[in-house]
Motif scaffolding. Structure first.
Motif, short mmCIF file in Angstrom:
data_model
loop_
_atom_site.label_atom_id
_atom_site.label_comp_id
_atom_site.label_asym_id
_atom_site.label_seq_id
_atom_site.Cartn_x
_atom_site.Cartn_y
_atom_site.Cartn_z
N GLY A 64 0.83 -1.21 0.00
CA GLY A 64 0.00 0.00 0.00
C GLY A 64 0.86 1.26 0.00
O GLY A 64 0.56 2.23 -0.70
N ALA A 65 1.93 1.24 0.78
CA ALA A 65 2.85 2.39 0.81
C ALA A 65 3.54 2.56 -0.54
O ALA A 65 3.72 3.69 -1.02
N ILE A 66 3.92 1.45 -1.17
CA ILE A 66 4.53 1.52 -2.50
C ILE A 66 3.56 2.14 -3.49
O ILE A 66 3.91 3.05 -4.25
N GLU A 67 2.31 1.68 -3.48
CA GLU A 67 1.32 2.25 -4.41
C GLU A 67 1.09 3.73 -4.13
O GLU A 67 0.97 4.52 -5.08
N HIS A 68 1.02 4.10 -2.88
CA HIS A 68 0.84 5.51 -2.54
C HIS A 68 2.00 6.34 -3.09
O HIS A 68 1.80 7.41 -3.66
N TRP A 69 3.20 5.85 -2.90
CA TRP A 69 4.39 6.54 -3.41
C TRP A 69 4.33 6.64 -4.93
O TRP A 69 4.61 7.69 -5.50
N LEU A 70 3.94 5.56 -5.60
CA LEU A 70 3.83 5.58 -7.05
C LEU A 70 2.74 6.53 -7.52
O LEU A 70 2.90 7.22 -8.54
#
Length: 171
Positions: free
Chosen positions: A138-144
């Motif tokens: 979820g954090a990766i997607e938010h960053w992306l």
């Protein structure tokens, strides 16, 4: 180009193979991309499992490697967003992180809290690993979604800052 715009015909043509040959290796372009990215991440997963140091040091190494990988393939991951990561890519990330966390818990079962309730042992460790993996992805997607801008090490430190500290206590 956006992953959703790449057809099997386009990918097969670019690779100089037939569509039939493509389908012998992957059911879709997104699945092929997930397999390629997953192969790259396998080294980071192995590094986490073999990393020396305290639990906290191992998690720091792993988070930095994961976010460095994403940053190194930023354009690829950004093109796999529509609006979230394409399912095969997202599942690949979840599986890699979950396997790493589950392996860590198998090695260090003493770090896992034992809440009151019916879940114990493997079922509890699977739940913890799934929860940790979902938060990380979820954090990766938010960053992306924000364009994956900024220092990946700073993002990795941010994820560690909100992670449950029991993961590395006593390990």
């Amino acid at each position: 180009m956006p992953l959703s715009d790449v057809s099997v015909t386009d990918a097969a043509r670019a690779a100089g193979i037939s569509r039939d040959t493509f389908y012998r290796h992957a059911p879709s372009v997104a699945d092929l991309l997930a397999a390629a990215l997953g192969a790259e991440l396998d080294a980071a997963v192995a590094d986490f499992a073999a990393a020396p140091g305290t639990g906290r040091e191992r998690f720091e190494t792993a988070e930095h490697a994961l976010f460095a990988h994403i940053a190194g393939r930023r354009a690829v991951y950004l093109h796999a967003m529509s609006p979230r990561l394409a399912s095969p890519v997202r599942v690949m990330l979840l599986e890699r992180v979950e396997v790493s966390l589950r392996g860590y818990l198998a090695e260090h079962p003493e770090v896992a809290p034992e809440p009151d309730g019916a879940l114990t042992g493997d079922a509890l460790y699977d739940l913890y690993a799934a929860y940790g993996a979902a938060g990380t992805v979820g954090a990766i997607e938010h960053w992306l979604l924000g364009g994956a801008a900024g220092d990946p090490d700073a993002v990795a430190r941010g994820v560690l800052a909100v992670s449950a500290p029991w993961w590395w206590r006593g390990a």
